[in-house]
Design a protein around this motif. Structure first.
Motif, PDB file in Angstrom:
ATOM      1  N   LYS A  74      -3.996   5.650  -2.912  1.00  0.00           N
ATOM      2  CA  LYS A  74      -4.849   6.115  -3.666  1.00  0.00           C
ATOM      3  C   LYS A  74      -4.990   5.529  -4.959  1.00  0.00           C
ATOM      4  N   ASP A  75      -6.120   5.495  -5.809  1.00  0.00           N
ATOM      5  CA  ASP A  75      -6.123   5.031  -7.029  1.00  0.00           C
ATOM      6  C   ASP A  75      -5.097   5.749  -8.012  1.00  0.00           C
ATOM      7  N   ARG A 119      -5.146  -1.233  -9.517  1.00  0.00           N
ATOM      8  CA  ARG A 119      -5.782  -0.085  -9.021  1.00  0.00           C
ATOM      9  C   ARG A 119      -4.867   1.301  -8.686  1.00  0.00           C
TER      10      ARG A 119
END
Length: 300
Positions: free
Chosen positions: A147-148, A175
């Protein structure tokens, strides 16, 4: 890949450590939730993506067929080459400053060369080979299952030179770093080709800075490890390996005698000159480092 995976003791299901990591993972195709399904692996209910298991290690990427897995080598603060020792000192100092709750991802962790530094930490390891010490397999430049902002720190110790698309990897890493988080990198410079055929590049400070900017990161610290005695010994070793055997016998005798003498002189020089040291890369007017030690930061 089959032969290597076949030697792994198969364990059913995912470990508790990886279950904690699963909270910060997502489908690399559609970003939906991944769930564990017995006999299958990690599965996306939305698009059907599946990461199969090698024992309890999820495989998000195929293991390169041409790669030869490396044997485990004992590592530590006083083991290995001078470059390795400088890496340990650099990384240990940085990790000590991270908050106790920081989530750390070690990319290209291999057999866990630096794992002891992270003892007691929220530490996760990744590689493109399912070594027993890693938590998952993924080529992050191609498949990123996180996930970010999943991690407060991402570590790439002597990794970028082995990645052909290194800029794509760094962009992918950016990211998953939390705002204000860091990317910790070491890369060799004046170091021989190693882990062939997966040794692709050597980086200058100028390239490192442009690569960071291209990934949306800022260079907070750009240091280098300088060790003239180490480089002299490496060069002398090359002379011994590549230059002497092709000469006539009388020349070989003379050359070996000179190498013996030069080696003693290098050792004497080392006793009266500065030992290997870490310094800001910009501080040296004529830089010739063994390698660079870098901290990049993601803007808060």
């Amino acid at each position: 890949m089959t032969g290597f995976l076949g030697c792994i003791i198969v364990k059913k299901g995912i470990s508790d450590l990886k279950k904690e990591l699963l909270e910060w993972m997502q489908c690399p195709k559609c970003r939906a939730v991944l769930t564990e399904e017995a006999g299958k692996g990690l599965v996306c209910a939305k698009c059907g993506f599946t990461a199969k298991m090698a024992g309890d290690i999820p495989l998000f990427s195929d293991v390169p067929a041409t790669i030869e897995p490396w044997e485990k080598v004992e590592r530590g603060p006083d083991k290995g080459t001078a470059w390795r020792k400088s890496n340990w000192k650099f990384l240990n100092a940085l990790v000590a400053k991270l908050p106790a709750e920081a989530r750390i991802l070690d990319v290209g962790a291999g057999h866990g060369d630096f794992a002891d530094i992270f003892e007691g930490r929220r530490y996760y390891s990744l590689d493109i080979v399912p070594y027993p010490e890693v938590d998952l397999v993924a080529d992050l430049g191609d498949v990123n299952p996180f996930k970010d902002g999943a991690f407060d720190a991402v570590v790439l110790m002597n990794v970028l030179e082995h990645v052909y698309e290194s800029r794509a990897l760094l962009q992918s890493v950016e990211r998953i770093v939390a705002p204000g988080g860091c990317v910790i990198i070491t890369v060799p410079f004046l170091l021989k080709v190693h882990q062939a055929p997966f040794d692709f590049a050597r980086y200058t400070p100028y390239y490192i800075e442009k690569m960071a900017a291209g990934a949306g990161l800022s260079v907070e610290s750009l240091q280098a490890y300088y060790d003239p005695q180490y480089i002299l010994n490496e060069s002398l070793g090359n002379a011994w390996q590549y230059s002497i055997s092709s000469q006539s016998k009388p020349q070989q005798v003379i050359a070996k005698g000179l190498v013996f003498l030069i080696q003693r002189l290098i050792n004497m020089l080392g006793r009266v000159t500065r030992k290997g040291f870490i310094a800001d890369a910009a501080s040296q007017p004529n830089p010739a480092p063994v390698g660079y030690l870098v901290v990049m930061r993601k803007n808060a």
